[in-house]
Design a protein around this motif. Structure first.
Motif, PDB file in Angstrom:
ATOM      1  N   TRP A  93      40.420  15.128  93.668  1.00  0.00           N
ATOM      2  CA  TRP A  93      41.072  13.796  93.053  1.00  0.00           C
ATOM      3  C   TRP A  93      41.491  14.163  91.579  1.00  0.00           C
ATOM      4  N   MET A  94      42.996  14.311  91.392  1.00  0.00           N
ATOM      5  CA  MET A  94      43.590  14.692  90.079  1.00  0.00           C
ATOM      6  C   MET A  94      43.187  15.866  89.804  1.00  0.00           C
ATOM      7  N   GLY A  95      43.021  16.960  90.653  1.00  0.00           N
ATOM      8  CA  GLY A  95      42.559  18.329  90.152  1.00  0.00           C
ATOM      9  C   GLY A  95      40.864  18.456  90.073  1.00  0.00           C
ATOM     10  N   GLY A  96      40.313  17.806  90.505  1.00  0.00           N
ATOM     11  CA  GLY A  96      38.620  17.881  90.257  1.00  0.00           C
ATOM     12  C   GLY A  96      38.011  16.905  91.086  1.00  0.00           C
ATOM     13  N   CYS A  97      36.694  16.586  90.918  1.00  0.00           N
ATOM     14  CA  CYS A  97      36.014  15.576  91.632  1.00  0.00           C
ATOM     15  C   CYS A  97      36.154  14.371  91.094  1.00  0.00           C
ATOM     16  N   ARG A  98      35.865  13.196  91.738  1.00  0.00           N
ATOM     17  CA  ARG A  98      35.971  11.876  91.249  1.00  0.00           C
ATOM     18  C   ARG A  98      34.839  11.690  90.274  1.00  0.00           C
ATOM     19  N   PRO A  99      35.036  11.166  88.871  1.00  0.00           N
ATOM     20  CA  PRO A  99      33.844  10.911  88.093  1.00  0.00           C
ATOM     21  C   PRO A  99      32.714  10.004  88.748  1.00  0.00           C
ATOM     22  N   SER A 100      33.196   9.040  89.764  1.00  0.00           N
ATOM     23  CA  SER A 100      32.148   8.057  90.464  1.00  0.00           C
ATOM     24  C   SER A 100      31.276   8.899  91.115  1.00  0.00           C
ATOM     25  N   GLU A 159      39.428   4.918  87.546  1.00  0.00           N
ATOM     26  CA  GLU A 159      39.744   5.658  88.662  1.00  0.00           C
ATOM     27  C   GLU A 159      41.014   4.969  89.556  1.00  0.00           C
ATOM     28  N   ASP A 160      40.932   3.873  89.774  1.00  0.00           N
ATOM     29  CA  ASP A 160      41.804   3.110  90.468  1.00  0.00           C
ATOM     30  C   ASP A 160      43.202   2.999  89.519  1.00  0.00           C
ATOM     31  N   LYS A 161      42.918   2.984  88.381  1.00  0.00           N
ATOM     32  CA  LYS A 161      44.345   2.802  87.362  1.00  0.00           C
ATOM     33  C   LYS A 161      45.079   4.097  87.400  1.00  0.00           C
ATOM     34  N   GLU A 202      56.284  17.092  86.559  1.00  0.00           N
ATOM     35  CA  GLU A 202      55.049  17.847  86.435  1.00  0.00           C
ATOM     36  C   GLU A 202      54.360  17.690  84.945  1.00  0.00           C
ATOM     37  N   GLU A 203      55.255  17.625  83.963  1.00  0.00           N
ATOM     38  CA  GLU A 203      54.648  16.968  82.883  1.00  0.00           C
ATOM     39  C   GLU A 203      53.826  15.889  82.733  1.00  0.00           C
ATOM     40  N   ASP A 204      54.306  14.731  83.438  1.00  0.00           N
ATOM     41  CA  ASP A 204      53.836  13.394  83.669  1.00  0.00           C
ATOM     42  C   ASP A 204      52.477  13.576  84.577  1.00  0.00           C
ATOM     43  N   MET A 205      52.602  14.618  85.610  1.00  0.00           N
ATOM     44  CA  MET A 205      51.284  14.871  86.324  1.00  0.00           C
ATOM     45  C   MET A 205      50.238  15.716  85.480  1.00  0.00           C
ATOM     46  N   ALA A 206      50.758  16.508  84.564  1.00  0.00           N
ATOM     47  CA  ALA A 206      49.798  17.167  83.759  1.00  0.00           C
ATOM     48  C   ALA A 206      49.035  16.315  82.804  1.00  0.00           C
ATOM     49  N   ALA A 207      49.760  15.340  82.256  1.00  0.00           N
ATOM     50  CA  ALA A 207      49.119  14.338  81.413  1.00  0.00           C
ATOM     51  C   ALA A 207      48.047  13.400  82.066  1.00  0.00           C
ATOM     52  N   LEU A 208      48.566  13.170  83.231  1.00  0.00           N
ATOM     53  CA  LEU A 208      47.526  12.206  84.080  1.00  0.00           C
ATOM     54  C   LEU A 208      46.248  13.055  84.609  1.00  0.00           C
ATOM     55  N   MET A 209      46.472  14.370  84.682  1.00  0.00           N
ATOM     56  CA  MET A 209      45.369  15.146  85.004  1.00  0.00           C
ATOM     57  C   MET A 209      44.432  15.398  83.588  1.00  0.00           C
ATOM     58  N   ALA A 210      44.965  15.495  82.498  1.00  0.00           N
ATOM     59  CA  ALA A 210      44.349  15.383  81.375  1.00  0.00           C
ATOM     60  C   ALA A 210      43.460  14.145  81.170  1.00  0.00           C
ATOM     61  N   GLU A 211      43.866  12.952  81.611  1.00  0.00           N
ATOM     62  CA  GLU A 211      43.188  11.578  81.412  1.00  0.00           C
ATOM     63  C   GLU A 211      42.128  11.619  82.533  1.00  0.00           C
ATOM     64  N   ALA A 212      42.379  12.373  83.560  1.00  0.00           N
ATOM     65  CA  ALA A 212      41.355  12.208  84.736  1.00  0.00           C
ATOM     66  C   ALA A 212      40.161  13.102  84.335  1.00  0.00           C
ATOM     67  N   ASP A 213      40.559  14.453  83.506  1.00  0.00           N
ATOM     68  CA  ASP A 213      39.559  15.301  82.791  1.00  0.00           C
ATOM     69  C   ASP A 213      38.735  14.399  81.760  1.00  0.00           C
ATOM     70  N   LEU A 215      38.225  11.404  81.499  1.00  0.00           N
ATOM     71  CA  LEU A 215      37.229  10.392  82.477  1.00  0.00           C
ATOM     72  C   LEU A 215      36.097  11.099  82.796  1.00  0.00           C
ATOM     73  N   ARG A 216      36.266  12.171  83.305  1.00  0.00           N
ATOM     74  CA  ARG A 216      35.087  13.273  83.970  1.00  0.00           C
ATOM     75  C   ARG A 216      34.047  13.393  82.975  1.00  0.00           C
ATOM     76  N   PHE A 217      34.703  13.807  81.855  1.00  0.00           N
ATOM     77  CA  PHE A 217      33.854  14.373  80.663  1.00  0.00           C
ATOM     78  C   PHE A 217      33.275  13.149  80.022  1.00  0.00           C
ATOM     79  N   GLU A 218      33.919  12.117  79.813  1.00  0.00           N
ATOM     80  CA  GLU A 218      33.076  10.661  79.306  1.00  0.00           C
ATOM     81  C   GLU A 218      32.221  10.363  80.217  1.00  0.00           C
ATOM     82  N   THR A 219      32.368  10.327  81.497  1.00  0.00           N
ATOM     83  CA  THR A 219      31.343   9.791  82.582  1.00  0.00           C
ATOM     84  C   THR A 219      30.073  10.585  82.477  1.00  0.00           C
TER      85      THR A 219
END
Length: 282
Positions: A93-100, A159-161, A202-213, A215-219
Motif C-alpha cells: 500500500w503506497m510502497g509499504g505496508c498499511r499503518p493499520s 489511510e482512506d484519504k 511521478e512527482e505527485d506519487m512520490a509526495a504521496l508515498m512520503a505522506e504514507a511513510d 503516517l507509518r512512522f507516526e503510527t
C-alpha cells in the motif's frame, strides 16, 4: 545512453537501500530477542529496552527519508519494486505496508498470548507445575486498549484519504494531455507535453508515498508511546519477523512456481536439448 546508465545507477541505489534496510531488519530481530531475554533474566530493565526501541524507530525514519530522496521523478520503482516478490507487491500500500496493519499485529499478539496463558492455566495440575508467561501483550490494560483502538480508527481514516488521493492521480492519467496524445499519435516517446505530464504524475506519487511513510512512522511512534517498553519490543519483534518472513515466503513460492520454467527457457535459449540440473529436479 548516458540517461539509461544514469537510470540504471539510480535503480541500483534504490535496490541497495532496500537490501541494506532488510539487513538492518535482521539485526533488529537479533537485538530485540537478546534484549527481551535479558529483560526476563534481569527482572525488568526497561531503560535498555526503551533505548533500543527508540533506536529502531530512528532507523525506520532514516530509511524512509533515504528512499524519499531516491524516489525523485521515478516513484514507480517503489510502488512495484523489482526486488520484491509478486506476493509482497500484491500486499503493498503506497510502497509499504498499511499503518493499520501494525495495530492488527498487536491484536493478534494480544489474543494469541491470552489463549496460550489460558491453556497453560487449564493444564496446570498442582502448585508444583509452573505456568510460563508467554508474553506481555496479553497484559495490555483497558486504558491501553482504548487508546490503541482510538488510534486504529484515526489511522484508517488517514489511510482512506491517502488512498483517495492516489485514485485521483490514477484517474488523471486518462485525462488531458496523455489520453489525447495516445489517441492521436502512433509514437509518443518524443512528446514533450506527455513527458512533462508523466514527470508531474511521478512527482505527485512520490509526495504521496512520503505522506504514507510519515503516517507509518507516526503510527509506530504513537503505539510505542501507549505501550510499555517491553510490550513495544515484543510488538516490533513480531512486526519485523512478519516482514522478513513475507519476503522469504514470496521468494520461495516464486522459485517453486517459476524455477522449472526459467530453467527450461534458459536451456531452450542455449539451443541445447540437455536439461539443467534444476529443471530435472522440478
Amino acid at each position: 545512453m548516458a540517461a539509461g546508465s544514469s537510470s540504471f545507477g539510480i535503480e541500483q541505489l534504490r535496490k541497495g537501500c532496500y537490501y541494506q534496510w532488510m539487513g538492518l531488519q535482521a539485526k533488529h530481530i537479533v537485538d530485540l530477542k537478546e534484549a527481551l531475554i535479558n529483560h526476563h533474566r534481569a527482572s525488568g530493565d526497561d531503560h535498555k529496552l526503551g533505548e533500543l526501541v527508540g533506536q529502531i524507530l530512528n532507523d525506520f525514519k532514516r530509511y524512509a527519508e533515504k528512499r524519499s530522496e531516491l524516489s525523485g521523478r521515478s516513484c514507480s520503482s517503489y510502488l512495484s519494486p523489482s526486488w520484491n516478490s509478486s506476493l509482497e507487491n500484491g500486499l503493498l500500500w503506497m510502497g509499504g505496508c498499511r499503518p493499520s496493519s501494525f495495530i492488527r499485529v498487536i491484536y493478534a499478539l494480544c489474543g494469541s498470548q491470552a489463549e496460550t496463558q489460558l491453556s497453560q492455566y487449564l493444564l496446570k495440575i498442582d502448585e508444583s507445575v509452573e505456568v510460563n508467561h508467554s508474553g506481555f501483550m496479553s497484559d495490555l490494560t483497558a486504558t491501553q486498549l482504548a487508546k490503541i483502538n482510538e488510534l486504529h480508527m484515526k489511522v484508517i481514516e488517514k489511510e482512506d484519504k491517502i488512498t483517495k488521493k492516489s485514485a485521483n492521480l490514477q484517474e488523471n492519467v486518462a485525462d488531458m494531455p496523455i489520453a489525447i496524445a495516445a489517441y492521436t499519435m502512433d509514437l509518443v516517446d518524443g512528446n514533450v507535453v506527455v513527458k512533462d505530464a508523466l514527470d508531474k504524475h511521478e512527482e505527485d506519487m512520490a509526495a504521496l508515498m512520503a505522506e504514507a511513510d510519515k503516517l507509518r512512522f507516526e503510527t509506530l511512534r504513537k503505539i510505542v508511546e501507549i505501550v510499555t517498553p517491553v510490550q513495544a519490543a515484543e510488538f516490533l519483534l513480531a512486526g519485523k519477523r512478519l516482514h522478513v518472513s513475507l519476503h522469504e515466503w514470496g521468494r520461495v513460492r516464486e522459485e517453486g512456481r517459476f524455477g522449472c520454467a526459467r530453467a527450461e527457457d534458459a536451456t531452450a535459449a542455449g539451443g541445447g536439448t540437455r536439461k539443467s540440473k534444476r529443471s530435472a529436479t522440478c
